[in-house]
Design an enzyme around this catalytic site. Sequence first.
Site, PDB file in Angstrom:
ATOM      1  N   ASP A   1     -26.743 -49.642  54.501  1.00  0.00           N
ATOM      2  CA  ASP A   1     -28.182 -49.283  54.932  1.00  0.00           C
ATOM      3  C   ASP A   1     -28.547 -47.882  54.425  1.00  0.00           C
ATOM      4  O   ASP A   1     -27.644 -46.813  54.305  1.00  0.00           O
ATOM      5  CB  ASP A   1     -27.901 -49.055  56.456  1.00  0.00           C
ATOM      6  CG  ASP A   1     -28.888 -48.395  57.276  1.00  0.00           C
ATOM      7  OD1 ASP A   1     -29.937 -48.204  56.705  1.00  0.00           O
ATOM      8  OD2 ASP A   1     -28.796 -48.430  58.532  1.00  0.00           O
TER       9      ASP A   1
ATOM     10  N   GLU B   1     -15.473 -29.206  35.151  1.00  0.00           N
ATOM     11  CA  GLU B   1     -14.284 -30.356  35.670  1.00  0.00           C
ATOM     12  C   GLU B   1     -14.291 -31.429  34.703  1.00  0.00           C
ATOM     13  O   GLU B   1     -13.322 -31.905  34.794  1.00  0.00           O
ATOM     14  CB  GLU B   1     -14.627 -30.751  37.074  1.00  0.00           C
ATOM     15  CG  GLU B   1     -13.488 -31.391  37.744  1.00  0.00           C
ATOM     16  CD  GLU B   1     -13.658 -33.085  37.541  1.00  0.00           C
ATOM     17  OE1 GLU B   1     -12.818 -33.876  37.786  1.00  0.00           O
ATOM     18  OE2 GLU B   1     -14.336 -33.282  36.687  1.00  0.00           O
TER      19      GLU B   1
ATOM     20  N   CYS C   1     -14.760 -27.637  41.511  1.00  0.00           N
ATOM     21  CA  CYS C   1     -16.305 -27.233  41.471  1.00  0.00           C
ATOM     22  C   CYS C   1     -16.382 -25.686  41.549  1.00  0.00           C
ATOM     23  O   CYS C   1     -17.386 -25.209  41.526  1.00  0.00           O
ATOM     24  CB  CYS C   1     -16.746 -27.904  42.700  1.00  0.00           C
ATOM     25  SG  CYS C   1     -16.541 -29.690  42.653  1.00  0.00           S
TER      26      CYS C   1
ATOM     27  N   THR D   1     -22.124 -40.066  45.783  1.00  0.00           N
ATOM     28  CA  THR D   1     -22.122 -38.716  45.659  1.00  0.00           C
ATOM     29  C   THR D   1     -21.731 -38.227  44.266  1.00  0.00           C
ATOM     30  O   THR D   1     -21.233 -37.415  44.051  1.00  0.00           O
ATOM     31  CB  THR D   1     -20.947 -37.875  46.630  1.00  0.00           C
ATOM     32  OG1 THR D   1     -19.671 -38.318  46.271  1.00  0.00           O
ATOM     33  CG2 THR D   1     -21.313 -38.329  47.840  1.00  0.00           C
TER      34      THR D   1
ATOM     35  N   SER E   1     -11.267 -34.256  52.194  1.00  0.00           N
ATOM     36  CA  SER E   1     -11.718 -33.430  51.565  1.00  0.00           C
ATOM     37  C   SER E   1     -13.024 -32.479  52.039  1.00  0.00           C
ATOM     38  O   SER E   1     -13.202 -31.239  51.974  1.00  0.00           O
ATOM     39  CB  SER E   1     -12.598 -33.991  50.453  1.00  0.00           C
ATOM     40  OG  SER E   1     -13.866 -34.727  50.570  1.00  0.00           O
TER      41      SER E   1
ATOM     42  N   HIS F   1     -21.725 -24.975  48.146  1.00  0.00           N
ATOM     43  CA  HIS F   1     -21.498 -26.095  47.199  1.00  0.00           C
ATOM     44  C   HIS F   1     -21.962 -27.216  48.064  1.00  0.00           C
ATOM     45  O   HIS F   1     -21.510 -27.620  49.079  1.00  0.00           O
ATOM     46  CB  HIS F   1     -20.214 -26.056  47.050  1.00  0.00           C
ATOM     47  CG  HIS F   1     -19.483 -27.370  46.285  1.00  0.00           C
ATOM     48  ND1 HIS F   1     -20.130 -27.765  44.931  1.00  0.00           N
ATOM     49  CD2 HIS F   1     -18.683 -28.310  46.577  1.00  0.00           C
ATOM     50  CE1 HIS F   1     -19.752 -28.858  44.745  1.00  0.00           C
ATOM     51  NE2 HIS F   1     -18.750 -29.375  45.645  1.00  0.00           N
TER      52      HIS F   1
ATOM     53  N   LYS G   1     -23.074 -29.173  57.475  1.00  0.00           N
ATOM     54  CA  LYS G   1     -21.777 -29.118  58.284  1.00  0.00           C
ATOM     55  C   LYS G   1     -20.892 -27.942  58.017  1.00  0.00           C
ATOM     56  O   LYS G   1     -20.460 -27.537  58.918  1.00  0.00           O
ATOM     57  CB  LYS G   1     -20.903 -30.038  57.516  1.00  0.00           C
ATOM     58  CG  LYS G   1     -21.029 -31.646  57.839  1.00  0.00           C
ATOM     59  CD  LYS G   1     -19.974 -32.629  57.334  1.00  0.00           C
ATOM     60  CE  LYS G   1     -20.405 -34.245  57.348  1.00  0.00           C
ATOM     61  NZ  LYS G   1     -20.082 -34.753  58.592  1.00  0.00           N
TER      62      LYS G   1
ATOM     63  N   ASN H   1     -24.113 -34.549  43.149  1.00  0.00           N
ATOM     64  CA  ASN H   1     -22.988 -33.495  42.889  1.00  0.00           C
ATOM     65  C   ASN H   1     -22.864 -33.164  41.236  1.00  0.00           C
ATOM     66  O   ASN H   1     -22.692 -34.046  40.645  1.00  0.00           O
ATOM     67  CB  ASN H   1     -21.670 -33.954  43.272  1.00  0.00           C
ATOM     68  CG  ASN H   1     -20.489 -33.077  43.445  1.00  0.00           C
ATOM     69  OD1 ASN H   1     -21.135 -32.004  43.075  1.00  0.00           O
ATOM     70  ND2 ASN H   1     -19.433 -33.564  44.189  1.00  0.00           N
TER      71      ASN H   1
ATOM     72  N   SER I   1     -11.881 -28.182  45.077  1.00  0.00           N
ATOM     73  CA  SER I   1     -11.075 -28.998  45.665  1.00  0.00           C
ATOM     74  C   SER I   1      -9.797 -28.535  45.032  1.00  0.00           C
ATOM     75  O   SER I   1      -9.593 -28.081  44.008  1.00  0.00           O
ATOM     76  CB  SER I   1     -11.328 -30.635  45.604  1.00  0.00           C
ATOM     77  OG  SER I   1     -12.408 -30.913  46.225  1.00  0.00           O
TER      78      SER I   1
HETATM   79  N1  CAA Z   1     -27.671 -44.186  59.347  1.00  0.00           N
HETATM   80  C1  CAA Z   1     -27.583 -42.709  59.336  1.00  0.00           C
HETATM   81  N2  CAA Z   1     -26.281 -42.130  59.225  1.00  0.00           N
HETATM   82  C2  CAA Z   1     -25.212 -42.985  58.799  1.00  0.00           C
HETATM   83  C3  CAA Z   1     -25.328 -44.209  58.831  1.00  0.00           C
HETATM   84  C4  CAA Z   1     -26.562 -44.924  58.986  1.00  0.00           C
HETATM   85  N3  CAA Z   1     -26.834 -46.241  58.849  1.00  0.00           N
HETATM   86  N4  CAA Z   1     -24.146 -44.773  58.510  1.00  0.00           N
HETATM   87  C5  CAA Z   1     -23.260 -43.696  58.227  1.00  0.00           C
HETATM   88  N5  CAA Z   1     -24.025 -42.643  58.346  1.00  0.00           N
HETATM   89  C6  CAA Z   1     -23.550 -41.235  58.363  1.00  0.00           C
HETATM   90  C7  CAA Z   1     -22.000 -41.064  59.333  1.00  0.00           C
HETATM   91  O1  CAA Z   1     -22.395 -40.952  60.482  1.00  0.00           O
HETATM   92  C8  CAA Z   1     -21.674 -39.887  58.376  1.00  0.00           C
HETATM   93  O2  CAA Z   1     -22.290 -38.636  58.901  1.00  0.00           O
HETATM   94  P1  CAA Z   1     -21.206 -37.600  59.648  1.00  0.00           P
HETATM   95  O3  CAA Z   1     -20.102 -36.990  58.710  1.00  0.00           O
HETATM   96  O4  CAA Z   1     -22.341 -36.573  59.812  1.00  0.00           O
HETATM   97  O5  CAA Z   1     -20.759 -38.185  60.777  1.00  0.00           O
HETATM   98  C9  CAA Z   1     -22.365 -40.111  56.891  1.00  0.00           C
HETATM   99  O6  CAA Z   1     -23.350 -41.038  57.029  1.00  0.00           O
HETATM  100  C10 CAA Z   1     -21.411 -40.591  55.947  1.00  0.00           C
HETATM  101  O7  CAA Z   1     -20.601 -41.774  56.555  1.00  0.00           O
HETATM  102  P2  CAA Z   1     -19.193 -42.236  56.090  1.00  0.00           P
HETATM  103  O8  CAA Z   1     -18.231 -40.891  56.562  1.00  0.00           O
HETATM  104  O9  CAA Z   1     -18.705 -43.365  57.071  1.00  0.00           O
HETATM  105  O10 CAA Z   1     -19.262 -42.285  54.802  1.00  0.00           O
HETATM  106  P3  CAA Z   1     -18.100 -42.850  53.807  1.00  0.00           P
HETATM  107  O11 CAA Z   1     -16.892 -42.910  54.255  1.00  0.00           O
HETATM  108  O12 CAA Z   1     -18.773 -43.402  52.957  1.00  0.00           O
HETATM  109  O13 CAA Z   1     -17.771 -41.532  52.700  1.00  0.00           O
HETATM  110  C11 CAA Z   1     -17.859 -39.483  51.739  1.00  0.00           C
HETATM  111  C12 CAA Z   1     -18.802 -40.410  52.711  1.00  0.00           C
HETATM  112  C13 CAA Z   1     -16.616 -38.994  52.240  1.00  0.00           C
HETATM  113  C14 CAA Z   1     -18.827 -38.265  51.604  1.00  0.00           C
HETATM  114  C15 CAA Z   1     -17.874 -40.057  50.308  1.00  0.00           C
HETATM  115  O14 CAA Z   1     -18.925 -40.314  49.790  1.00  0.00           O
HETATM  116  C16 CAA Z   1     -16.752 -39.514  49.448  1.00  0.00           C
HETATM  117  O15 CAA Z   1     -15.603 -39.364  49.460  1.00  0.00           O
HETATM  118  N6  CAA Z   1     -17.476 -38.414  48.712  1.00  0.00           N
HETATM  119  C17 CAA Z   1     -16.737 -37.627  47.533  1.00  0.00           C
HETATM  120  C18 CAA Z   1     -15.805 -36.486  48.079  1.00  0.00           C
HETATM  121  C19 CAA Z   1     -16.721 -35.458  48.472  1.00  0.00           C
HETATM  122  O16 CAA Z   1     -17.826 -35.269  48.157  1.00  0.00           O
HETATM  123  N7  CAA Z   1     -16.181 -34.673  49.334  1.00  0.00           N
HETATM  124  C20 CAA Z   1     -16.929 -33.425  49.922  1.00  0.00           C
HETATM  125  C21 CAA Z   1     -16.002 -32.323  50.205  1.00  0.00           C
HETATM  126  S1  CAA Z   1     -14.934 -32.144  48.837  1.00  0.00           S
HETATM  127  C22 CAA Z   1     -15.989 -30.985  47.733  1.00  0.00           C
HETATM  128  O17 CAA Z   1     -16.871 -30.656  48.245  1.00  0.00           O
HETATM  129  C23 CAA Z   1     -15.647 -30.928  46.305  1.00  0.00           C
HETATM  130  C24 CAA Z   1     -16.269 -31.995  45.476  1.00  0.00           C
HETATM  131  O18 CAA Z   1     -17.526 -31.741  45.061  1.00  0.00           O
HETATM  132  C25 CAA Z   1     -15.575 -33.541  45.372  1.00  0.00           C
END
Ligand code: CAA
Length: 397
Positions: A39, A89, A121, A162, A211, A243, A252, A286, A318
């Site tokens: 979605d 990185e 990062c 991302t 993460s 970041h 957040k 990112n 990280s």
């Molecule tokens: N409509 C509106 N919102 C929706 C939705 C919909 N239909 N479906 C899901 N969402 C929302 C969820 O509620 C969630 O929001 P909240 O966190 O506010 O609750 C958001 O969309 C993401 O949904 P999920 O958590 O279910 O998504 P996911 O499991 O696919 O993973 C993620 C998201 C963890 C960021 C993933 O993209 C990921 O692993 N990314 C890489 C790691 C990363 O970026 N980590 C960030 C911290 S680490 C860091 O900062 C260092 C770095 O650069 C890597």
Amino acid sequence: MSVTSVMSGDPTIGIHDLSFATTQYVLTHATLAAENGTDIAKYHAGIGQRSMSVPAADEDIVTMAAAAAAPVIARHGAERIRTVVFATETSVDQAKAAGIHVHSLLGLPSATRVVELKQACYGATAALQFAIGLVHRDRSQQVLVIASDVSKYELGNPGEATQGAAAVAMLVSADPALVRIEDPSGVFTADIMDFWRPNYRTTALVDGQESISAYLQAVEGTWKDYTEQGGRALTEFSAFCYHQPFTKMAYKAHRHLTQQGGHDTDQAEIARCVGPTTTYNMDVGNSYTASVYLALASLLDHADDLTDQAVGFLSYGSGSVAEFFAGTVVPGYRSHLRSAMHREAVARREDIDYAQYRVLHEQAFPVDGGDHPLPRETTGPYRLAGISGHKRIYEPR
Ligand code: CAA
């Protein structure tokens, strides 16, 4: 707040110029969502991303870095730059610093030290702080700090949404024209495997939810240390550059910080402090080391007048290392911005379809030491011509 502690160190060193560059191509989240059945609201509203930069076959961290740094050298010359620090990185060699290729492409003087820094990062913030130390030792010198990365996860991994790529070049000097960087910093390290990339992999490994928790833990840790070091009160800041692996992460993080600081988490106030920092990152994706400084570029280019206002920076890498520090925006900064160039860097990218993205994502060099020229794709100022005898060959386009 203790005024003397905030003013300790040398408050007249900071970011004199800032320029960023990104890639030839862009993949929209609408295209990704149509392909994987997600979605689109999850991408647009849930993580706060609209599109991500994708490098052409002949682009990488070096070509982006040179494109970002060239306008800085054109404006200020290279006479005072005796150090180039390249944070990434996405290193292209285990031994040679990628900054040496940039040094060569830009024709910088041989009387320069060039080094590469790594800590996911966070690296560019270490580079910025080390640069300030060098300028403090000799105020006539300037340091070119470059942050350049390509964020890449496996196809189909939740991290795929991302990804992104960009480079930021910052000239660090005494009496800066944009932002003075203050003492103290709040620093934090925790040994955690939330995101990492072993040397044999081209894509990162990540525990997504872990993460996010690790990032929030680092927000807490840096703020605690910043406060203990005598830093500013939360209410003194006009904006916060976080970041941004995805832009919702900044919201957040700021909600978490305000809670830690014992303040109400008013949504409108959070949006006011963070919103203007997200414009570039939501379209670029990112850019790892560059991300927090892309947030600064977005803030300076889009916010109302910030003269003499304090900006908070939260740099997270990280693994993990993080730092919270403050900067003050310098009077007259607006006449030194590169806002039109930055908007053009984002707007000029060519939209690609999923099939084209997939080919680029899977591109890998043969490791046989032969001659492997690359197709001419980028319309940027520098390109990776190919690899020959295991050596990467760069050229102006
Ligand atoms: N409509 C509106 N919102 C929706 C939705 C919909 N239909 N479906 C899901 N969402 C929302 C969820 O509620 C969630 O929001 P909240 O966190 O506010 O609750 C958001 O969309 C993401 O949904 P999920 O958590 O279910 O998504 P996911 O499991 O696919 O993973 C993620 C998201 C963890 C960021 C993933 O993209 C990921 O692993 N990314 C890489 C790691 C990363 O970026 N980590 C960030 C911290 S680490 C860091 O900062 C260092 C770095 O650069 C890597």
